[in-house]
Structures are given as C-alpha cells and as structure tokens.
Design a protein around this motif. Structure first.
Motif, PDB file in Angstrom:
ATOM      1  N   SER A 129       0.818  -1.211   0.000  1.00 52.19           N
ATOM      2  CA  SER A 129       0.000   0.000   0.000  1.00 52.19           C
ATOM      3  C   SER A 129       0.849   1.257   0.000  1.00 52.19           C
ATOM      4  O   SER A 129       0.332   2.348  -0.197  1.00 52.19           O
ATOM      5  CB  SER A 129      -0.931   0.019   1.219  1.00 52.19           C
ATOM      6  N   GLY A 130       2.133   1.120   0.261  1.00 52.75           N
ATOM      7  CA  GLY A 130       3.010   2.284   0.288  1.00 52.75           C
ATOM      8  C   GLY A 130       3.180   2.863   1.670  1.00 52.75           C
ATOM      9  O   GLY A 130       4.229   3.369   2.012  1.00 52.75           O
ATOM     10  N   SER A 131       2.155   2.793   2.500  1.00 56.85           N
ATOM     11  CA  SER A 131       2.270   3.405   3.827  1.00 56.85           C
ATOM     12  C   SER A 131       2.061   2.375   4.933  1.00 56.85           C
ATOM     13  O   SER A 131       2.981   2.054   5.671  1.00 56.85           O
ATOM     14  CB  SER A 131       1.273   4.558   3.963  1.00 56.85           C
ATOM     15  N   THR A 132       0.867   1.872   5.042  1.00 57.66           N
ATOM     16  CA  THR A 132       0.624   0.868   6.082  1.00 57.66           C
ATOM     17  C   THR A 132       0.871  -0.513   5.488  1.00 57.66           C
ATOM     18  O   THR A 132       0.579  -0.763   4.328  1.00 57.66           O
ATOM     19  CB  THR A 132      -0.822   0.942   6.608  1.00 57.66           C
ATOM     20  N   GLY A 133       1.413  -1.367   6.291  1.00 61.32           N
ATOM     21  CA  GLY A 133       1.727  -2.697   5.801  1.00 61.32           C
ATOM     22  C   GLY A 133       1.239  -3.767   6.756  1.00 61.32           C
ATOM     23  O   GLY A 133       0.536  -3.496   7.732  1.00 61.32           O
ATOM     24  N   LEU A 134       1.645  -4.979   6.475  1.00 56.83           N
ATOM     25  CA  LEU A 134       1.221  -6.124   7.286  1.00 56.83           C
ATOM     26  C   LEU A 134       1.787  -6.092   8.699  1.00 56.83           C
ATOM     27  O   LEU A 134       1.271  -6.778   9.585  1.00 56.83           O
ATOM     28  CB  LEU A 134       1.637  -7.426   6.583  1.00 56.83           C
TER      29      LEU A 134
ATOM     30  N   ASN B 176       8.141  -2.040   6.864  1.00 56.10           N
ATOM     31  CA  ASN B 176       6.916  -1.999   6.080  1.00 56.10           C
ATOM     32  C   ASN B 176       6.901  -3.325   5.325  1.00 56.10           C
ATOM     33  O   ASN B 176       7.752  -3.559   4.464  1.00 56.10           O
ATOM     34  CB  ASN B 176       6.913  -0.816   5.118  1.00 56.10           C
ATOM     35  N   ILE B 177       5.968  -4.188   5.672  1.00 56.86           N
ATOM     36  CA  ILE B 177       5.943  -5.562   5.169  1.00 56.86           C
ATOM     37  C   ILE B 177       4.754  -5.740   4.235  1.00 56.86           C
ATOM     38  O   ILE B 177       3.647  -5.284   4.535  1.00 56.86           O
ATOM     39  CB  ILE B 177       5.797  -6.556   6.338  1.00 56.86           C
ATOM     40  N   PHE B 178       4.992  -6.405   3.105  1.00 58.44           N
ATOM     41  CA  PHE B 178       3.871  -6.780   2.261  1.00 58.44           C
ATOM     42  C   PHE B 178       4.101  -8.157   1.667  1.00 58.44           C
ATOM     43  O   PHE B 178       5.220  -8.644   1.583  1.00 58.44           O
ATOM     44  CB  PHE B 178       3.570  -5.725   1.192  1.00 58.44           C
ATOM     45  N   ALA B 179       3.022  -8.795   1.290  1.00 63.12           N
ATOM     46  CA  ALA B 179       3.057 -10.142   0.722  1.00 63.12           C
ATOM     47  C   ALA B 179       2.856 -10.060  -0.777  1.00 63.12           C
ATOM     48  O   ALA B 179       2.204  -9.146  -1.284  1.00 63.12           O
ATOM     49  CB  ALA B 179       1.969 -11.004   1.354  1.00 63.12           C
TER      50      ALA B 179
ATOM     51  N   PRO C   1      -1.428  -8.380  14.077  1.00 60.99           N
ATOM     52  CA  PRO C   1      -0.791  -9.117  15.184  1.00 60.99           C
ATOM     53  C   PRO C   1       0.016 -10.335  14.737  1.00 60.99           C
ATOM     54  O   PRO C   1       1.059 -10.634  15.304  1.00 60.99           O
ATOM     55  CB  PRO C   1      -1.956  -9.542  16.080  1.00 60.99           C
ATOM     56  N   GLU C   2      -0.448 -11.024  13.688  1.00 65.65           N
ATOM     57  CA  GLU C   2       0.258 -12.225  13.244  1.00 65.65           C
ATOM     58  C   GLU C   2       1.610 -11.922  12.580  1.00 65.65           C
ATOM     59  O   GLU C   2       2.395 -12.834  12.310  1.00 65.65           O
ATOM     60  CB  GLU C   2      -0.616 -13.089  12.330  1.00 65.65           C
ATOM     61  N   PHE C   3       1.907 -10.633  12.346  1.00 66.42           N
ATOM     62  CA  PHE C   3       3.187 -10.242  11.750  1.00 66.42           C
ATOM     63  C   PHE C   3       4.113  -9.544  12.744  1.00 66.42           C
ATOM     64  O   PHE C   3       5.197  -9.115  12.374  1.00 66.42           O
ATOM     65  CB  PHE C   3       2.955  -9.356  10.521  1.00 66.42           C
ATOM     66  N   LYS C   4       3.698  -9.438  14.006  1.00 67.38           N
ATOM     67  CA  LYS C   4       4.520  -8.752  15.005  1.00 67.38           C
ATOM     68  C   LYS C   4       5.878  -9.435  15.174  1.00 67.38           C
ATOM     69  O   LYS C   4       6.917  -8.784  15.208  1.00 67.38           O
ATOM     70  CB  LYS C   4       3.786  -8.687  16.340  1.00 67.38           C
TER      71      LYS C   4
END
Length: 188
Positions: free
Chosen positions: A48-53, A88-91, A57-60
C-alpha cells in the motif's frame, strides 16, 4: 597492473526454513483476503506504500525479526542506524506471466525478500549494478563483457536484504502456482 575492486554492492543472504514454515500459512491466508490485496504493480500483493502487514498481530514477530536482521546487516557493513528502522511488510503471490520491472525503493534504508513458496518456474531476482555511469561511456568501447546484473535463484526459506537504492527486478514468472514471498522495506 593489478585491479582493486572497491565499493561492492552488498547483499545479505541466509536461510530460515523454520520461520518460512511458520509464515507460509499466514501469508497464504493474507493473499486470499481480498480486503488486503492492492494489486499494485499488476500482480497479487498487499503493498500500500504506507501501512503494511506489520500492523497485523500475526506479523509482530516477523517485524521484530526484521529489526534484528537489519541491525545485524548494518553492523556487518560497519554501520549503525541513527534511529530505529521500522518495517513496512507486504506479501506477494506472483503467478505465470507476472513480473515487476526494474526499480528501487526510495524513502527506505534497507529492502529485502523472504521466499516462502518457490514452485518450479519461479522467476529469479535480478540485481543491477549500481554504477550507472557505465551506461554513459560515450568514448569507450567495451572489449570485454562485464557483468551488469546478477540473477539470484529463489529457494524456499531464502532471505535476502540489501540497501534500498540497489535497482532490482523480477522478470516474467513462469510458475503455474504462486511464487509466494514476504517483501519488506526498513525506514523511518
């Protein structure tokens, strides 16, 4: 004459199959959640460019893992960040015909990819030589072919990290089932 090679492009590389086995089912669920998909760059992903995964909670645990790996990578380079780098994490789930053209990640310090599911025919990661001046040699003819890019073959559990200014791409993917990855940027 002896040639000395300075200023290398440094890519961190290691395997973590235990983490891969833990994250794969989580990421498959995410990639099946239409509310999280953005399809940016023309293929199935959550960027998304700003908010990510990392907000989920499952990515903490993975976000904390990235902070540690980033610190370790920087220390290996002889550096430390002046501020805490935030992930900033994305799948991503690339199928046959998907690709991602040559790009870098401006606004980030570090970037990387964690290969979770790499079926037969999955596209490599291509890293490009950062010394772009080589494209501007107007009075020279190259007598010997030098390497201007390197292909890294993806494997399950392979984790790569590099400085975000390094240009890279994913050529056309040829796997019939998704090439599933977690991609990340570390920045402010």
């Amino acid at each position: 004459m002896k040639l000395n090679y300075y200023f290398p492009t440094v890519v961190g590389r290691f395997y973590d199959l235990e983490l891969r086995n833990k994250m794969l089912p989580i990421v498959k669920d995410v990639l099946n959640n239409e509310e999280l998909l953005t399809w940016k760059c023309g293929y199935r992903n959550t960027y998304s460019g700003s908010t990510g995964l990392q907000e989920l909670p499952e990515f903490k645990e993975f976000a904390n893992y990235l902070k540690k790996v980033s610190r370790d990578y920087l220390l290996e380079l002889g550096c430390a960040s002046k501020v805490d780098l935030c992930p900033n994490i994305f799948a991503s789930g690339m199928v046959k015909g998907d690709r991602h053209g040559k790009h870098d990640h401006p606004g980030s310090e570090l970037s990387g990819i964690f290969y979770l599911d790499v079926p037969e025919g999955s596209a490599d990661l291509v890293l490009h030589d950062s010394k772009i001046f080589r494209n501007n040699r107007s009075n020279m003819v190259q007598l010997q072919r030098s390497q201007s890019s390197i292909n890294i073959k993806p494997e399950n559990g392979l984790f790569l990290i590099w400085e975000s200014w390094i240009q890279h791409e994913v050529p056309v993917n040829n796997s019939s089932s998704p090439r599933t990855t977690l991609v990340f940027n570390m920045g402010l």
